[in-house]
Design an enzyme around this catalytic site. Sequence first.
Site, mmCIF file in Angstrom:
data_model
loop_
_atom_site.group_PDB
_atom_site.id
_atom_site.type_symbol
_atom_site.label_atom_id
_atom_site.label_comp_id
_atom_site.label_asym_id
_atom_site.label_seq_id
_atom_site.Cartn_x
_atom_site.Cartn_y
_atom_site.Cartn_z
ATOM 1 N N GLY A 198 16.849 50.381 151.411
ATOM 2 C CA GLY A 198 17.498 51.668 151.616
ATOM 3 C C GLY A 198 18.776 51.666 152.413
ATOM 4 O O GLY A 198 19.442 52.706 152.514
ATOM 5 N N GLU A 225 13.347 44.943 152.319
ATOM 6 C CA GLU A 225 13.548 44.917 150.857
ATOM 7 C C GLU A 225 14.906 45.482 150.443
ATOM 8 O O GLU A 225 14.984 46.471 149.715
ATOM 9 C CB GLU A 225 12.460 45.754 150.178
ATOM 10 N N PRO A 226 15.996 44.890 150.884
ATOM 11 C CA PRO A 226 17.292 45.440 150.489
ATOM 12 C C PRO A 226 17.586 45.189 149.015
ATOM 13 O O PRO A 226 17.233 44.144 148.475
ATOM 14 C CB PRO A 226 18.279 44.665 151.367
ATOM 15 N N GLY A 227 18.185 46.173 148.370
ATOM 16 C CA GLY A 227 18.623 45.995 146.980
ATOM 17 C C GLY A 227 20.121 46.241 146.927
ATOM 18 O O GLY A 227 20.942 45.332 146.895
ATOM 19 N N ARG A 283 25.345 56.887 137.446
ATOM 20 C CA ARG A 283 25.235 57.437 138.806
ATOM 21 C C ARG A 283 26.092 58.684 139.074
ATOM 22 O O ARG A 283 25.625 59.612 139.733
ATOM 23 C CB ARG A 283 25.480 56.344 139.848
ATOM 24 N N TYR A 304 23.728 61.595 140.177
ATOM 25 C CA TYR A 304 23.716 61.906 141.611
ATOM 26 C C TYR A 304 25.032 62.492 142.121
ATOM 27 O O TYR A 304 25.180 62.684 143.336
ATOM 28 C CB TYR A 304 23.464 60.634 142.441
ATOM 29 N N CYS A 306 29.268 61.595 124.399
ATOM 30 C CA CYS A 306 29.343 63.003 123.985
ATOM 31 C C CYS A 306 28.729 63.936 125.015
ATOM 32 O O CYS A 306 27.778 64.666 124.723
ATOM 33 C CB CYS A 306 28.629 63.163 122.657
HETATM 34 N N1 LLP Z 1 11.918 48.922 148.039
HETATM 35 C C1 LLP Z 1 11.388 49.895 147.290
HETATM 36 C C2 LLP Z 1 9.940 50.103 147.304
HETATM 37 C C3 LLP Z 1 12.213 50.703 146.516
HETATM 38 O O1 LLP Z 1 11.681 51.686 145.778
HETATM 39 C C4 LLP Z 1 13.611 50.489 146.516
HETATM 40 C C5 LLP Z 1 14.514 51.335 145.732
HETATM 41 C C6 LLP Z 1 14.120 49.436 147.307
HETATM 42 C C7 LLP Z 1 13.244 48.684 148.060
HETATM 43 C C8 LLP Z 1 15.592 49.126 147.385
HETATM 44 O O2 LLP Z 1 16.338 50.167 147.907
HETATM 45 P P1 LLP Z 1 17.911 49.949 148.195
HETATM 46 O O3 LLP Z 1 18.029 48.937 149.306
HETATM 47 O O4 LLP Z 1 18.526 49.450 146.958
HETATM 48 O O5 LLP Z 1 18.379 51.287 148.582
HETATM 49 N N2 LLP Z 1 18.835 54.607 141.356
HETATM 50 C C9 LLP Z 1 19.179 55.037 142.703
HETATM 51 C C10 LLP Z 1 18.445 54.231 143.745
HETATM 52 C C11 LLP Z 1 16.957 54.258 143.591
HETATM 53 C C12 LLP Z 1 16.259 53.378 144.584
HETATM 54 C C13 LLP Z 1 14.842 53.170 144.191
HETATM 55 N N3 LLP Z 1 14.110 52.338 145.086
HETATM 56 C C14 LLP Z 1 20.689 54.967 142.870
HETATM 57 O O6 LLP Z 1 21.372 54.580 141.935
HETATM 58 O O7 LLP Z 1 21.208 55.346 143.918
#
Ligand code: LLP
Length: 453
Positions: free
Chosen positions: A269, A311-313, A351, A355, A382
Amino acid sequence: MGFDTLNEPVPEQAHDPHADLSSVLPMTATIEDGRLRVGGVDMVELAREMGTALYVMDEEHIRHQLREFQKWTTYHWRDVETVYAAKAFMCKAMCRIVHEEGCMVLCASGGELAIALASGVPASRIQVHGNNKTLAEITEAIDARVDRIVVDSVLELERISAIASERGVTQAVLLRVTPGIKPDTHGYIQTGQEDSKFGFGLNHGLAMEGAKRACELPGIDFAGLHMHIGSQIFALQSYSKAIEVMVDFMRQVREETGHTVRDLDVGGGIGIKYGLADEPSTIEEFGKVVVDGIKAECERHGLPVPRILIEPGRAVVANAGITLYAVGVVKELPGIRTYVAVDGGMTDNIRPALYGARYECLVANKAGHPRTEVVTIAGKHCETGDLIARDVHIQPVETGDIIAVCATGAYCHSMSSNYNKQVRPGVVFVRDGQARTVVSRETYDDLMRCDIG
Ligand code: LLP
Protein backbone atom coordinates in the site's frame (compact mmCIF):
# COMPACT_ATOMS: atom_id res chain seq x y z
CA MET A 1 -25.52 12.95 -9.54
CA GLY A 2 -23.57 12.17 -12.71
CA PHE A 3 -19.83 11.94 -13.07
CA ASP A 4 -18.58 14.40 -15.66
CA THR A 5 -15.33 12.85 -16.84
CA LEU A 6 -14.35 15.86 -18.90
CA ASN A 7 -15.09 18.54 -16.39
CA GLU A 8 -14.25 17.08 -13.01
CA PRO A 9 -11.96 19.64 -11.39
CA VAL A 10 -8.30 18.94 -12.04
CA PRO A 11 -6.10 19.09 -8.96
CA GLU A 12 -3.58 21.93 -8.86
CA GLN A 13 -0.53 20.96 -10.88
CA ALA A 14 2.93 22.38 -11.35
CA HIS A 15 2.61 24.87 -14.18
CA ASP A 16 6.30 25.34 -14.66
CA PRO A 17 6.96 24.28 -18.27
CA HIS A 18 10.59 23.66 -17.35
CA ALA A 19 9.74 21.46 -14.37
CA ASP A 20 11.97 18.42 -14.23
CA LEU A 21 10.08 15.12 -14.57
CA SER A 22 12.91 12.94 -13.30
CA SER A 23 11.18 12.30 -9.95
CA VAL A 24 8.34 10.46 -11.71
CA LEU A 25 10.45 8.80 -14.42
CA PRO A 26 12.51 5.60 -14.09
CA MET A 27 15.78 6.18 -12.26
CA THR A 28 17.96 5.61 -15.34
CA ALA A 29 15.96 8.05 -17.49
CA THR A 30 18.02 10.74 -19.19
CA ILE A 31 17.48 13.22 -21.96
CA GLU A 32 20.09 13.16 -24.69
CA ASP A 33 19.94 15.18 -27.90
CA GLY A 34 16.41 16.13 -26.91
CA ARG A 35 15.26 12.50 -26.72
CA LEU A 36 14.21 10.38 -23.78
CA ARG A 37 16.43 7.44 -22.92
CA VAL A 38 15.73 4.78 -20.30
CA GLY A 39 18.23 2.11 -19.33
CA GLY A 40 20.58 3.57 -21.93
CA VAL A 41 18.03 2.87 -24.71
CA ASP A 42 16.57 5.56 -26.97
CA MET A 43 12.80 5.48 -26.43
CA VAL A 44 11.98 6.97 -29.82
CA GLU A 45 13.99 4.34 -31.69
CA LEU A 46 12.56 1.62 -29.46
CA ALA A 47 9.01 2.76 -30.19
CA ARG A 48 9.68 2.81 -33.91
CA GLU A 49 11.34 -0.60 -33.83
CA MET A 50 8.89 -2.44 -31.54
CA GLY A 51 5.71 -0.57 -32.38
CA THR A 52 3.34 1.22 -30.03
CA ALA A 53 1.64 1.17 -27.62
CA LEU A 54 4.52 -0.31 -25.64
CA TYR A 55 5.25 -0.78 -21.94
CA VAL A 56 8.89 -0.15 -21.05
CA MET A 57 10.30 -1.15 -17.66
CA ASP A 58 13.64 -0.10 -16.20
CA GLU A 59 15.12 -3.27 -14.72
CA GLU A 60 17.65 -1.36 -12.62
CA HIS A 61 14.84 0.64 -11.04
CA ILE A 62 12.86 -2.49 -10.13
CA ARG A 63 15.90 -4.10 -8.52
CA HIS A 64 16.74 -0.89 -6.69
CA GLN A 65 13.25 -0.66 -5.18
CA LEU A 66 13.30 -4.27 -3.98
CA ARG A 67 16.70 -3.66 -2.37
CA GLU A 68 15.42 -0.48 -0.71
CA PHE A 69 12.55 -2.36 0.91
CA GLN A 70 14.90 -5.04 2.17
CA LYS A 71 17.50 -2.56 3.33
CA TRP A 72 15.22 -0.22 5.26
CA THR A 73 13.22 -2.94 6.94
CA THR A 74 16.05 -5.28 7.96
CA TYR A 75 17.94 -2.20 9.14
CA HIS A 76 15.55 -2.13 12.08
CA TRP A 77 14.87 -5.85 12.59
CA ARG A 78 16.75 -8.85 11.21
CA ASP A 79 13.73 -10.95 10.41
CA VAL A 80 11.78 -9.15 7.69
CA GLU A 81 10.60 -10.66 4.43
CA THR A 82 9.67 -8.58 1.38
CA VAL A 83 6.85 -10.32 -0.49
CA TYR A 84 6.30 -8.57 -3.83
CA ALA A 85 2.59 -8.26 -4.69
CA ALA A 86 2.63 -9.61 -8.22
CA LYS A 87 -0.76 -8.15 -9.13
CA ALA A 88 0.92 -4.76 -9.60
CA PHE A 89 2.91 -6.11 -12.55
CA MET A 90 3.58 -9.72 -13.34
CA CYS A 91 5.34 -11.79 -15.93
CA LYS A 92 7.88 -14.59 -15.64
CA ALA A 93 10.86 -12.26 -16.05
CA MET A 94 9.56 -10.09 -13.22
CA CYS A 95 9.14 -13.10 -10.92
CA ARG A 96 12.74 -14.12 -11.61
CA ILE A 97 14.00 -10.64 -10.73
CA VAL A 98 12.04 -10.73 -7.47
CA HIS A 99 13.51 -14.12 -6.61
CA GLU A 100 17.04 -13.14 -7.61
CA GLU A 101 16.78 -10.15 -5.30
CA GLY A 102 15.91 -12.44 -2.39
CA CYS A 103 12.24 -11.48 -2.15
CA MET A 104 9.12 -13.65 -2.16
CA VAL A 105 6.19 -13.50 -4.60
CA LEU A 106 2.62 -12.84 -3.46
CA CYS A 107 0.01 -14.39 -5.75
CA ALA A 108 -3.63 -13.35 -5.81
CA SER A 109 -5.07 -16.14 -7.97
CA GLY A 110 -4.43 -19.55 -9.49
CA GLY A 111 -3.26 -17.80 -12.66
CA GLU A 112 -0.67 -15.75 -10.80
CA LEU A 113 0.48 -18.87 -8.97
CA ALA A 114 0.85 -20.75 -12.27
CA ILE A 115 3.00 -17.96 -13.71
CA ALA A 116 5.16 -17.67 -10.60
CA LEU A 117 5.78 -21.43 -10.60
CA ALA A 118 6.44 -21.47 -14.36
CA SER A 119 9.05 -18.75 -13.88
CA GLY A 120 11.05 -21.09 -11.67
CA VAL A 121 10.36 -19.38 -8.32
CA PRO A 122 10.28 -22.21 -5.75
CA ALA A 123 6.90 -22.71 -4.07
CA SER A 124 8.62 -22.17 -0.74
CA ARG A 125 9.10 -18.53 -1.82
CA ILE A 126 5.46 -17.98 -2.77
CA GLN A 127 2.57 -16.73 -0.64
CA VAL A 128 -1.04 -16.93 -1.83
CA HIS A 129 -3.98 -14.72 -0.87
CA GLY A 130 -7.44 -13.74 -2.13
CA ASN A 131 -10.85 -13.20 -0.54
CA ASN A 132 -12.62 -16.00 -2.38
CA LYS A 133 -10.14 -18.60 -3.51
CA THR A 134 -11.84 -21.41 -5.37
CA LEU A 135 -11.49 -24.98 -4.21
CA ALA A 136 -9.26 -25.57 -7.24
CA GLU A 137 -7.03 -22.62 -6.30
CA ILE A 138 -6.69 -23.79 -2.71
CA THR A 139 -5.83 -27.30 -3.92
CA GLU A 140 -3.26 -25.98 -6.40
CA ALA A 141 -1.59 -23.90 -3.70
CA ILE A 142 -1.41 -26.80 -1.22
CA ASP A 143 -0.22 -29.25 -3.87
CA ALA A 144 2.48 -26.83 -4.99
CA ARG A 145 3.57 -26.62 -1.31
CA VAL A 146 3.44 -22.83 -1.18
CA ASP A 147 4.98 -21.24 1.86
CA ARG A 148 1.85 -19.58 3.23
CA ILE A 149 -1.79 -19.08 2.41
CA VAL A 150 -3.46 -15.92 3.67
CA VAL A 151 -6.87 -17.04 4.86
CA ASP A 152 -9.94 -14.86 4.48
CA SER A 153 -12.77 -16.89 6.04
CA VAL A 154 -13.66 -19.85 8.23
CA LEU A 155 -14.92 -21.71 5.16
CA GLU A 156 -11.48 -21.38 3.63
CA LEU A 157 -9.76 -22.55 6.82
CA GLU A 158 -11.96 -25.64 6.81
CA ARG A 159 -11.26 -26.32 3.17
CA ILE A 160 -7.50 -25.96 3.63
CA SER A 161 -7.66 -28.21 6.66
CA ALA A 162 -9.60 -30.89 4.77
CA ILE A 163 -7.35 -30.84 1.70
CA ALA A 164 -4.10 -30.73 3.68
CA SER A 165 -5.25 -33.53 6.00
CA GLU A 166 -6.27 -35.69 3.05
CA ARG A 167 -2.76 -35.31 1.68
CA GLY A 168 -1.09 -35.79 5.05
CA VAL A 169 0.57 -32.37 4.95
CA THR A 170 0.43 -29.26 7.12
CA GLN A 171 -0.24 -25.91 5.49
CA ALA A 172 1.01 -22.71 7.11
CA VAL A 173 -1.58 -19.93 7.09
CA LEU A 174 -1.87 -16.29 8.00
CA LEU A 175 -5.22 -15.00 9.16
CA ARG A 176 -6.24 -11.80 7.38
CA VAL A 177 -7.67 -9.35 9.87
CA THR A 178 -9.34 -6.03 8.99
CA PRO A 179 -8.03 -3.68 11.66
CA GLY A 180 -10.82 -1.12 11.16
CA ILE A 181 -8.54 1.59 9.77
CA LYS A 182 -9.53 3.75 6.81
CA PRO A 183 -6.45 5.16 5.11
CA ASP A 184 -6.65 8.38 3.15
CA THR A 185 -6.85 7.01 -0.39
CA HIS A 186 -9.42 6.30 -3.12
CA GLY A 187 -12.44 4.42 -1.71
CA TYR A 188 -12.04 1.65 -4.29
CA ILE A 189 -8.62 0.77 -2.91
CA GLN A 190 -9.30 1.02 0.83
CA THR A 191 -9.36 -2.46 2.26
CA GLY A 192 -8.73 -2.31 6.00
CA GLN A 193 -12.03 -0.82 7.17
CA GLU A 194 -14.69 -2.77 9.11
CA ASP A 195 -17.11 -2.79 6.16
CA SER A 196 -14.99 -4.81 3.77
CA LYS A 197 -15.24 -8.05 1.85
CA PHE A 198 -11.71 -8.86 2.96
CA GLY A 199 -10.56 -10.84 5.95
CA PHE A 200 -11.93 -11.24 9.46
CA GLY A 201 -13.34 -8.19 11.26
CA LEU A 202 -12.45 -7.62 14.89
CA ASN A 203 -15.99 -6.74 15.93
CA HIS A 204 -18.35 -9.45 17.14
CA GLY A 205 -15.41 -11.80 17.78
CA LEU A 206 -15.07 -12.85 14.14
CA ALA A 207 -11.28 -12.66 14.05
CA MET A 208 -11.00 -14.46 17.39
CA GLU A 209 -13.26 -17.21 16.14
CA GLY A 210 -10.96 -17.55 13.09
CA ALA A 211 -7.90 -17.69 15.33
CA LYS A 212 -9.45 -20.41 17.49
CA ARG A 213 -10.41 -22.48 14.46
CA ALA A 214 -6.89 -22.04 13.04
CA CYS A 215 -5.44 -23.37 16.31
CA GLU A 216 -7.62 -26.46 16.47
CA LEU A 217 -8.09 -27.59 12.86
CA PRO A 218 -5.88 -30.47 11.69
CA GLY A 219 -3.48 -29.84 8.83
CA ILE A 220 -3.22 -26.13 9.68
CA ASP A 221 -0.15 -24.38 11.04
CA PHE A 222 -1.41 -21.04 12.35
CA ALA A 223 1.73 -19.05 11.53
CA GLY A 224 0.43 -15.56 12.02
CA LEU A 225 -1.68 -12.56 11.14
CA HIS A 226 -2.07 -10.47 8.02
CA MET A 227 -3.46 -7.03 7.26
CA HIS A 228 -3.65 -4.88 4.15
CA ILE A 229 -5.29 -1.52 4.70
CA GLY A 230 -5.30 -0.14 1.18
CA SER A 231 -3.17 1.15 -1.64
CA GLN A 232 -1.45 4.41 -2.67
CA ILE A 233 -1.25 5.46 0.99
CA PHE A 234 0.76 8.57 1.83
CA ALA A 235 0.07 8.95 5.56
CA LEU A 236 2.16 6.43 7.49
CA GLN A 237 0.09 7.03 10.66
CA SER A 238 -2.49 4.71 9.08
CA TYR A 239 0.04 1.87 9.37
CA SER A 240 0.96 2.85 12.94
CA LYS A 241 -2.68 2.79 13.99
CA ALA A 242 -3.34 -0.53 12.29
CA ILE A 243 -0.21 -2.05 13.82
CA GLU A 244 -1.40 -1.04 17.29
CA VAL A 245 -4.66 -2.87 16.65
CA MET A 246 -2.96 -5.93 15.20
CA VAL A 247 -0.40 -6.36 17.98
CA ASP A 248 -3.15 -5.91 20.54
CA PHE A 249 -5.03 -8.69 18.77
CA MET A 250 -1.87 -10.85 18.89
CA ARG A 251 -1.95 -10.39 22.67
CA GLN A 252 -5.62 -11.35 22.84
CA VAL A 253 -4.95 -14.47 20.76
CA ARG A 254 -2.17 -15.46 23.12
CA GLU A 255 -4.38 -14.87 26.15
CA GLU A 256 -7.39 -16.72 24.80
CA THR A 257 -5.73 -19.60 22.95
CA GLY A 258 -2.22 -19.80 24.41
CA HIS A 259 -0.91 -19.57 20.84
CA THR A 260 1.92 -17.14 20.05
CA VAL A 261 1.90 -16.18 16.40
CA ARG A 262 5.26 -16.12 14.63
CA ASP A 263 4.48 -13.83 11.69
CA LEU A 264 2.90 -10.43 11.27
CA ASP A 265 2.28 -9.37 7.67
CA VAL A 266 1.44 -5.67 7.27
CA GLY A 267 0.50 -5.89 3.59
CA GLY A 268 1.42 -3.36 0.94
CA GLY A 269 0.00 0.00 0.00
CA ILE A 270 2.87 2.46 0.21
CA GLY A 271 2.10 5.36 -2.12
CA ILE A 272 4.20 6.55 -5.04
CA LYS A 273 4.71 9.78 -6.93
CA TYR A 274 2.46 10.02 -10.00
CA GLY A 275 2.29 13.80 -10.21
CA LEU A 276 5.00 16.32 -9.44
CA ALA A 277 2.95 17.63 -6.54
CA ASP A 278 2.63 14.20 -4.88
CA GLU A 279 4.67 13.73 -1.73
CA PRO A 280 4.66 10.08 -0.76
CA SER A 281 6.75 8.89 2.14
CA THR A 282 10.05 7.20 1.43
CA ILE A 283 10.76 3.50 1.76
CA GLU A 284 13.17 4.41 4.55
CA GLU A 285 10.37 6.13 6.49
CA PHE A 286 7.97 3.26 5.78
CA GLY A 287 10.50 0.72 7.09
CA LYS A 288 11.05 2.69 10.27
CA VAL A 289 7.37 3.28 11.01
CA VAL A 290 6.37 -0.33 10.39
CA VAL A 291 9.25 -2.16 12.01
CA ASP A 292 9.79 0.18 14.94
CA GLY A 293 6.02 0.34 15.44
CA ILE A 294 5.74 -3.44 15.70
CA LYS A 295 8.76 -3.67 18.00
CA ALA A 296 7.42 -0.98 20.32
CA GLU A 297 3.92 -2.47 20.47
CA CYS A 298 5.28 -5.97 21.13
CA GLU A 299 7.43 -4.63 23.93
CA ARG A 300 4.43 -2.85 25.43
CA HIS A 301 2.42 -6.08 25.45
CA GLY A 302 5.32 -8.32 26.50
CA LEU A 303 5.20 -10.27 23.22
CA PRO A 304 8.17 -11.58 21.25
CA VAL A 305 8.77 -9.59 18.04
CA PRO A 306 7.39 -11.70 15.18
CA ARG A 307 8.87 -12.25 11.76
CA ILE A 308 7.63 -9.24 9.80
CA LEU A 309 6.35 -9.45 6.23
CA ILE A 310 5.69 -6.53 3.91
CA GLU A 311 3.91 -6.80 0.55
CA PRO A 312 4.77 -3.83 -1.65
CA GLY A 313 3.51 -3.91 -5.23
CA ARG A 314 3.09 -0.45 -6.73
CA ALA A 315 6.13 1.05 -5.01
CA VAL A 316 8.37 -1.58 -6.63
CA VAL A 317 7.25 -1.11 -10.21
CA ALA A 318 5.16 2.04 -10.80
CA ASN A 319 7.94 4.53 -11.46
CA ALA A 320 10.05 1.87 -13.17
CA GLY A 321 7.60 1.89 -16.07
CA ILE A 322 6.53 4.19 -18.86
CA THR A 323 4.11 3.63 -21.72
CA LEU A 324 5.05 4.78 -25.20
CA TYR A 325 2.35 5.77 -27.67
CA ALA A 326 2.41 7.21 -31.17
CA VAL A 327 0.28 10.29 -31.72
CA GLY A 328 -2.41 9.93 -34.37
CA VAL A 329 -5.19 12.48 -34.74
CA VAL A 330 -4.80 15.89 -33.10
CA LYS A 331 -8.11 17.78 -32.77
CA GLU A 332 -8.18 21.37 -31.67
CA LEU A 333 -11.62 22.36 -30.42
CA PRO A 334 -11.40 26.17 -30.22
CA GLY A 335 -12.19 27.46 -26.76
CA ILE A 336 -12.66 23.95 -25.40
CA ARG A 337 -9.54 21.77 -25.51
CA THR A 338 -7.09 20.00 -27.79
CA TYR A 339 -7.45 16.24 -28.03
CA VAL A 340 -4.32 14.29 -28.84
CA ALA A 341 -5.33 10.74 -29.71
CA VAL A 342 -2.86 7.91 -29.19
CA ASP A 343 -2.72 4.28 -30.31
CA GLY A 344 -3.79 2.81 -26.99
CA GLY A 345 -5.90 4.00 -24.08
CA MET A 346 -8.15 2.46 -21.47
CA THR A 347 -7.24 -1.05 -22.63
CA ASP A 348 -3.61 -0.57 -21.55
CA ASN A 349 -4.30 1.92 -18.72
CA ILE A 350 -7.73 1.79 -17.11
CA ARG A 351 -6.66 3.83 -14.08
CA PRO A 352 -7.75 7.31 -15.26
CA ALA A 353 -11.22 5.96 -16.15
CA LEU A 354 -11.50 3.85 -13.00
CA TYR A 355 -9.98 6.09 -10.34
CA GLY A 356 -9.56 9.49 -11.98
CA ALA A 357 -5.81 8.76 -11.82
CA ARG A 358 -3.48 11.43 -13.19
CA TYR A 359 -0.19 11.02 -15.01
CA GLU A 360 2.65 13.26 -16.16
CA CYS A 361 3.53 13.00 -19.85
CA LEU A 362 6.21 14.14 -22.24
CA VAL A 363 6.97 13.94 -25.93
CA ALA A 364 9.88 11.50 -26.09
CA ASN A 365 11.27 12.96 -29.32
CA LYS A 366 11.06 16.54 -27.96
CA ALA A 367 12.02 15.77 -24.38
CA GLY A 368 14.44 18.69 -24.21
CA HIS A 369 11.72 21.26 -25.01
CA PRO A 370 9.70 23.00 -22.32
CA ARG A 371 6.18 21.63 -21.74
CA THR A 372 4.36 24.75 -22.85
CA GLU A 373 1.07 23.25 -24.08
CA VAL A 374 -1.98 21.95 -22.25
CA VAL A 375 -3.71 19.10 -24.08
CA THR A 376 -5.90 16.10 -23.34
CA ILE A 377 -4.40 12.78 -24.32
CA ALA A 378 -7.20 10.50 -25.42
CA GLY A 379 -7.25 6.81 -26.22
CA LYS A 380 -8.63 5.15 -29.36
CA HIS A 381 -11.57 3.38 -27.72
CA CYS A 382 -15.29 4.00 -27.98
CA GLU A 383 -15.75 5.73 -24.62
CA THR A 384 -15.69 9.41 -23.72
CA GLY A 385 -13.94 8.46 -20.51
CA ASP A 386 -11.13 6.82 -22.46
CA LEU A 387 -8.57 9.46 -21.53
CA ILE A 388 -4.98 8.91 -20.50
CA ALA A 389 -4.31 12.41 -19.23
CA ARG A 390 -6.78 15.27 -19.14
CA ASP A 391 -5.51 18.86 -19.41
CA VAL A 392 -1.89 17.85 -19.03
CA HIS A 393 1.21 19.97 -19.60
CA ILE A 394 3.30 18.74 -22.49
CA GLN A 395 5.57 19.88 -25.31
CA PRO A 396 3.88 21.01 -28.55
CA VAL A 397 2.49 17.78 -30.05
CA GLU A 398 1.93 16.70 -33.64
CA THR A 399 0.98 13.53 -35.47
CA GLY A 400 3.78 10.98 -35.43
CA ASP A 401 5.31 12.14 -32.15
CA ILE A 402 6.03 9.54 -29.48
CA ILE A 403 4.42 10.29 -26.13
CA ALA A 404 5.79 8.77 -22.94
CA VAL A 405 3.38 8.50 -20.03
CA CYS A 406 5.27 8.34 -16.72
CA ALA A 407 4.82 5.97 -13.78
CA THR A 408 2.70 3.37 -15.59
CA GLY A 409 4.65 0.36 -14.31
CA ALA A 410 1.96 -0.67 -11.79
CA TYR A 411 -1.62 -1.79 -12.40
CA CYS A 412 -1.58 -0.90 -16.11
CA HIS A 413 -0.30 -4.03 -17.83
CA SER A 414 -1.86 -6.17 -15.11
CA MET A 415 -5.29 -4.54 -15.55
CA SER A 416 -5.19 -4.36 -19.35
CA SER A 417 -8.01 -5.71 -21.48
CA ASN A 418 -8.96 -6.59 -25.04
CA TYR A 419 -11.89 -4.16 -25.20
CA ASN A 420 -12.66 -3.23 -28.82
CA LYS A 421 -10.55 -6.31 -29.57
CA GLN A 422 -7.45 -4.26 -29.04
CA VAL A 423 -4.30 -6.37 -28.82
CA ARG A 424 -2.38 -5.85 -25.60
CA PRO A 425 0.98 -4.08 -25.94
CA GLY A 426 4.24 -5.93 -25.37
CA VAL A 427 6.52 -5.32 -22.40
CA VAL A 428 10.19 -4.50 -22.90
CA PHE A 429 12.78 -4.51 -20.10
CA VAL A 430 15.68 -2.13 -20.62
CA ARG A 431 19.04 -2.23 -18.89
CA ASP A 432 22.60 -1.16 -19.74
CA GLY A 433 21.74 -0.10 -23.26
CA GLN A 434 19.93 -3.38 -24.02
CA ALA A 435 16.23 -3.89 -24.63
CA ARG A 436 14.64 -7.34 -24.26
CA THR A 437 11.03 -8.18 -24.93
CA VAL A 438 9.64 -10.09 -21.95
CA VAL A 439 5.99 -10.10 -22.99
CA SER A 440 5.28 -10.03 -26.69
CA ARG A 441 2.63 -7.83 -28.24
CA GLU A 442 -0.53 -9.82 -28.82
CA THR A 443 -1.60 -10.67 -32.35
CA TYR A 444 -5.03 -11.12 -33.90
CA ASP A 445 -4.43 -14.87 -33.59
CA ASP A 446 -4.07 -14.40 -29.82
CA LEU A 447 -7.44 -12.65 -29.82
CA MET A 448 -8.98 -15.70 -31.44
CA ARG A 449 -7.08 -18.42 -29.52
CA CYS A 450 -10.02 -19.18 -27.24
CA ASP A 451 -12.68 -18.17 -29.76
CA ILE A 452 -13.24 -21.65 -31.10
CA GLY A 453 -16.78 -21.27 -32.39
N1 LLP B 1 -1.15 -7.07 -0.44
C1 LLP B 1 -2.45 -7.26 -0.66
C2 LLP B 1 -3.18 -8.25 0.13
C3 LLP B 1 -3.11 -6.52 -1.64
O1 LLP B 1 -4.42 -6.71 -1.86
C4 LLP B 1 -2.39 -5.57 -2.40
C5 LLP B 1 -3.05 -4.75 -3.43
C6 LLP B 1 -1.01 -5.42 -2.14
C7 LLP B 1 -0.43 -6.18 -1.15
C8 LLP B 1 -0.15 -4.43 -2.89
O2 LLP B 1 -0.55 -3.12 -2.71
P1 LLP B 1 0.34 -1.92 -3.32
O3 LLP B 1 1.66 -1.92 -2.58
O4 LLP B 1 0.54 -2.20 -4.75
O5 LLP B 1 -0.47 -0.72 -3.06
N2 LLP B 1 -5.78 -1.50 -8.95
C9 LLP B 1 -5.51 -0.48 -7.94
C10 LLP B 1 -4.72 -1.05 -6.78
C11 LLP B 1 -5.38 -2.23 -6.13
C12 LLP B 1 -4.53 -2.82 -5.04
C13 LLP B 1 -5.05 -4.16 -4.66
N3 LLP B 1 -4.29 -4.79 -3.63
C14 LLP B 1 -4.81 0.69 -8.60
O6 LLP B 1 -4.57 0.64 -9.79
O7 LLP B 1 -4.54 1.70 -7.94
